[in-house]
Motif scaffolding. Structure first.
Motif, PDB file in Angstrom:
ATOM      1  N   ARG A 150      35.981  41.677  34.882  1.00  0.00           N
ATOM      2  CA  ARG A 150      37.004  41.548  36.194  1.00  0.00           C
ATOM      3  C   ARG A 150      37.598  40.028  36.615  1.00  0.00           C
ATOM      4  NH1 ARG A 150      33.887  44.792  40.734  1.00  0.00           N
ATOM      5  NH2 ARG A 150      35.411  44.059  41.934  1.00  0.00           N
ATOM      6  N   LEU A 208      41.097  38.724  36.435  1.00  0.00           N
ATOM      7  CA  LEU A 208      41.491  37.835  37.700  1.00  0.00           C
ATOM      8  C   LEU A 208      42.075  36.449  37.590  1.00  0.00           C
ATOM      9  CD1 LEU A 208      41.697  38.765  40.742  1.00  0.00           C
ATOM     10  CD2 LEU A 208      39.452  37.801  41.024  1.00  0.00           C
ATOM     11  N   ARG A 241      41.341  41.433  45.161  1.00  0.00           N
ATOM     12  CA  ARG A 241      40.558  41.982  44.441  1.00  0.00           C
ATOM     13  C   ARG A 241      39.362  40.721  44.090  1.00  0.00           C
ATOM     14  NH1 ARG A 241      44.467  42.060  39.371  1.00  0.00           N
ATOM     15  NH2 ARG A 241      42.583  41.579  38.331  1.00  0.00           N
ATOM     16  N   ARG A 242      39.690  39.496  44.396  1.00  0.00           N
ATOM     17  CA  ARG A 242      38.883  38.520  44.349  1.00  0.00           C
ATOM     18  C   ARG A 242      37.660  38.497  45.182  1.00  0.00           C
ATOM     19  NH1 ARG A 242      37.704  33.471  46.520  1.00  0.00           N
ATOM     20  NH2 ARG A 242      37.067  31.867  45.151  1.00  0.00           N
TER      21      ARG A 242
END
Length: 159
Positions: free
Chosen positions: A140, A144, A115-116
């Motif tokens: 986001r 995260l 995701r990062r």
């Protein structure tokens, strides 16, 4: 216009695997249970051989006392050794649970790192980002950061 979006670091740097071999502990427990069984067999045999029938007198009484004492001591030893076996079995079960938890944490970290990476790629690909896109990127990043924080807490708990 320059916009700064703080991307959280990938933490923890490494998720430590619990040490130990559950299979080896199970093997040890099996050996310990076998030893406990042998102590119990000896104790039972001592009880069985206390009555010899035709023997009488002081020597017979001494023999009965000694075999009774040996039976009691070996029975107690069997109980103790069996308890140790249960402790080793419990260790193996706990270690298996910890290893499963470790694998789950590794998978979570892999997902968070993906995701990062995707967030960084999306930010780098945005040329003329709108206010809504910037807000979405920041959201986001915050999500995260929260998820990484929860992962660090879970990893600390595992250790």
């Amino acid at each position: 216009m320059t916009v700064t979006i703080e991307i959280p670091a990938s933490v923890p740097a490494q998720i430590r695997k619990p040490e130990g071999d559950a299979g080896g502990a199970d093997g040890l427990a099996t050996t310990i249970y076998a030893a406990a069984g042998r102590y119990e067999e000896f104790a039972d045999r001592c009880r069985e051989l206390q009555e010899l029938g035709s023997w009488a007198g002081i020597a017979y009484q001494s023999y009965q006392d000694a075999s009774g004492e040996a039976s009691t001591e070996h029975s107690a030893m069997a109980t103790t050794v069996r308890r140790v076996g249960r402790g080793v079995t419990a260790f193996a079960d706990t270690l298996r649970d910890l290893l499963r938890d470790h694998e789950d944490l590794v998978e979570r970290k892999r997902g968070l790192d993906d995701r990062r990476t995707a967030l960084i790629a999306d930010i780098n690909a945005a040329t003329e980002a709108t206010d809504n896109e910037i807000a979405a990127f920041r959201e986001r990043a915050v999500d995260l950061r929260i998820d990484y924080s929860e992962l660090v807490t879970a990893d600390d708990y595992l250790q």
